[in-house]
Design a protein around this motif. Structure first.
Motif, PDB file in Angstrom:
ATOM      1  N   VAL A   1      10.856   2.590   6.207  1.00  0.00           N
ATOM      2  CA  VAL A   1       9.683   2.480   7.090  1.00  0.00           C
ATOM      3  C   VAL A   1       9.701   1.148   7.826  1.00  0.00           C
ATOM      4  O   VAL A   1       9.442   1.090   9.041  1.00  0.00           O
ATOM      5  N   ASP A   2       9.997   0.046   7.110  1.00  0.00           N
ATOM      6  CA  ASP A   2      10.050  -1.273   7.757  1.00  0.00           C
ATOM      7  C   ASP A   2      11.067  -1.293   8.891  1.00  0.00           C
ATOM      8  O   ASP A   2      10.807  -1.827   9.981  1.00  0.00           O
TER       9      ASP A   2
ATOM     10  N   LYS B   1       2.208  12.773  -0.648  1.00  0.00           N
ATOM     11  CA  LYS B   1       2.313  13.725  -1.760  1.00  0.00           C
ATOM     12  C   LYS B   1       3.662  14.446  -1.749  1.00  0.00           C
ATOM     13  O   LYS B   1       4.224  14.744  -2.805  1.00  0.00           O
ATOM     14  N   TYR B   2       4.165  14.731  -0.549  1.00  0.00           N
ATOM     15  CA  TYR B   2       5.462  15.400  -0.447  1.00  0.00           C
ATOM     16  C   TYR B   2       6.579  14.464  -0.911  1.00  0.00           C
ATOM     17  O   TYR B   2       7.523  14.897  -1.594  1.00  0.00           O
ATOM     18  N   PHE B   3       6.468  13.177  -0.535  1.00  0.00           N
ATOM     19  CA  PHE B   3       7.463  12.198  -0.992  1.00  0.00           C
ATOM     20  C   PHE B   3       7.454  12.107  -2.526  1.00  0.00           C
ATOM     21  O   PHE B   3       8.507  12.113  -3.166  1.00  0.00           O
TER      22      PHE B   3
ATOM     23  N   TRP C   1       0.843  -1.217   0.000  1.00  0.00           N
ATOM     24  CA  TRP C   1       0.000   0.000   0.000  1.00  0.00           C
ATOM     25  C   TRP C   1       0.868   1.254   0.000  1.00  0.00           C
ATOM     26  O   TRP C   1       0.594   2.204  -0.749  1.00  0.00           O
ATOM     27  N   ILE C   2       1.917   1.258   0.848  1.00  0.00           N
ATOM     28  CA  ILE C   2       2.811   2.412   0.906  1.00  0.00           C
ATOM     29  C   ILE C   2       3.457   2.655  -0.453  1.00  0.00           C
ATOM     30  O   ILE C   2       3.544   3.793  -0.922  1.00  0.00           O
TER      31      ILE C   2
ATOM     32  N   THR D   1       2.122   4.211  11.251  1.00  0.00           N
ATOM     33  CA  THR D   1       2.906   4.406  10.028  1.00  0.00           C
ATOM     34  C   THR D   1       2.002   4.737   8.847  1.00  0.00           C
ATOM     35  O   THR D   1       2.294   5.641   8.058  1.00  0.00           O
ATOM     36  N   VAL D   2       0.911   3.983   8.708  1.00  0.00           N
ATOM     37  CA  VAL D   2      -0.053   4.239   7.621  1.00  0.00           C
ATOM     38  C   VAL D   2      -0.596   5.660   7.722  1.00  0.00           C
ATOM     39  O   VAL D   2      -0.739   6.369   6.713  1.00  0.00           O
ATOM     40  N   PHE D   3      -0.882   6.097   8.947  1.00  0.00           N
ATOM     41  CA  PHE D   3      -1.404   7.445   9.176  1.00  0.00           C
ATOM     42  C   PHE D   3      -0.395   8.499   8.714  1.00  0.00           C
ATOM     43  O   PHE D   3      -0.753   9.471   8.041  1.00  0.00           O
ATOM     44  N   ILE D   4       0.888   8.290   9.053  1.00  0.00           N
ATOM     45  CA  ILE D   4       1.947   9.241   8.670  1.00  0.00           C
ATOM     46  C   ILE D   4       2.114   9.279   7.149  1.00  0.00           C
ATOM     47  O   ILE D   4       2.231  10.355   6.547  1.00  0.00           O
TER      48      ILE D   4
END
Length: 435
Positions: free
Chosen positions: A85-86, A129-131, A18-19, A120-123
């Protein structure tokens, strides 16, 4: 125990997938979901107890999978973010488990992992969009390099934790050191972006100053031309009477001589023609680019002729002014570059430019320039990356074609009659196309 581990790996794999799609904006097609999903879900299960190896193999597969894709850089950056992230999730979960003394409580440990994943999903949902913006920016390679550094740093940190299996003074120190390095790297990247923005702003300001000087020169030209016309009107009667006497006496030689002398001393024909017809262009952006290019031609001593007999007050509604300005700018640059090459070879150069608009709102633009003697392939010069240093200046025609493809009512044609290159553009009113 095994079931808990499998469930945790499935939840982590689905989150990773998903990320990746959320940040990269790669099409979530059936093929992509099945191919990438299989790797993301199976590798952690196959690499039991060695999650870092699973993540590393996952990154390698994604790089291989997108190696020939136009979205390669975005995909690589996105999967590196997944890797970072992991590692961060593992670090936070390990620290929380140690601090809360729930290392041996399987279900509580699982709960901690799930809470960290949800956070993490929330962040990611907030910052994706910035990434993506950084991954498609001009600095995307620097950003990807930063992500690689973060991935290596965080992976080494989690490996250290897994080796010690407890929070020690050394592990805390190492974590803080890595965090400082991360903050330093992010701050350095941010400062780089700010410097580039400052340089871009300065470049834009320099461009505006240059355009302002060109407009000031145009205004001065109009004032000087007006003074010349006023002076000419003031004394043309005396000149006419003098010429009239010479004509009546049949002295044509003296008549021609006086006309020639008057022209040389009173009218600078070349300067007088410098911006002829520019006053008919009422659209500021078009007027500015034409003035800029005519000024460059005049300063480079390139003979040219500009013609615009109609008042240009508007262009078809669906056409972006900046797109039209880009097309005119590129075509003029090509003609100027070729003309300079001719002058260096001590050959004659000349540029003809025409702009017109009729009552129906049809817009026409044509530029023709003398060219060097060489064979030209119209198909080749329109290809991206074509170098024109040894032949005609076709650089930028690929960019022009990409702009043209945005508009159904825009037609562009090229011709290469002997010794010339001709660029012709027509924009028909949108309503005529739809009728």
């Amino acid at each position: 125990m095994l079931l808990v581990y499998v469930l945790l790996m499935l939840a982590s794999g689905i989150t990773d997938l998903w990320i990746f799609f959320r940040i990269s904006q790669v099409a979530a097609s059936k093929k992509n979901i099945l191919s990438l999903g299989a790797v993301v879900l199976l590798l952690p299960i196959l690499c039991v107890g060695v999650i870092e190896l699973a993540t590393f193999l996952e990154i390698l597969f994604f790089i291989f999978y997108f190696r020939k894709s136009k979205e390669k850089d975005v995909a690589i950056g996105s999967i590196l973010i997944v890797g970072v992230v992991d590692s961060i999730v593992d670090i936070l979960a390990s620290i929380l488990a140690e601090l809360l003394f729930i290392e041996d409580a399987i279900y509580l440990n699982l709960l901690v992992q799930i809470i960290v994943l949800i956070f993490t999903v929330f962040i990611i949902e907030i910052f994706h969009k910035y990434f993506y913006s950084d991954l498609i920016s001009e600095n995307h390679k620097v950003f990807i390099g930063l992500l690689f550094y973060l991935y290596v740093s965080t992976t080494l940190t989690i490996i250290f934790y897994r080796q010690t299996r407890k929070v020690t003074s050394l592990s805390i120190f190492f974590t803080i050191f890595v965090l400082i390095q991360v903050v330093f790297a992010v701050a350095t990247y941010g400062e780089l972006i700010n410097i580039q923005k400052h340089l871009l702003k300065k470049s834009q300001q320099d461009k505006l100053i240059k355009e302002q000087k060109q407009l000031q020169e145009y205004t001065r030209y109009l004032e000087e031309s007006e003074d010349e016309l006023r002076a000419f009107r003031h004394d043309y009667r005396n000149m006419f009477n003098s010429l009239k006497i010479s004509a009546q006496e049949g002295d044509t030689k003296e008549l021609i001589q006086k006309l020639d002398e008057y022209t040389k001393t009173n009218l600078n024909a070349k300067a007088f023609e410098k911006y002829r017809d520019v006053n008919h262009i009422k659209i500021k952006s078009l007027k500015s680019i034409i003035i800029a290019k005519l000024t460059e031609m005049y300063g480079s001593k390139i003979p040219y002729n500009f013609e615009c007999r109609d008042d240009i007050t508007k262009i078809p509604n669906n056409i972006n002014e900046l797109d039209l300005v880009r097309i005119i700018g590129i075509s003029c640059d090509n003609a100027i570059e070729e003309s300079k090459a001719l002058l260096k070879q001590n050959k004659k150069a000349h540029i003809e430019i025409m702009i017109s608009s009729n009552e129906d709102g049809e817009f026409e633009y044509e530029i023709q320039n003398k060219r060097r003697d060489s064979e030209i392939s119209l198909k080749q010069i329109q290809q991206r990356g074509y170098s024109t240093k040894k032949s005609h200046s076709g650089m930028g025609l690929a960019n022009i074609n990409s702009i043209k493809n945005k508009y159904e009512n825009m037609t562009i044609s090229y011709e290469v009659p002997k010794g010339y290159f001709d660029f012709y553009l027509v924009i028909e009113p949108e309503e005529l196309i739809n009728s």
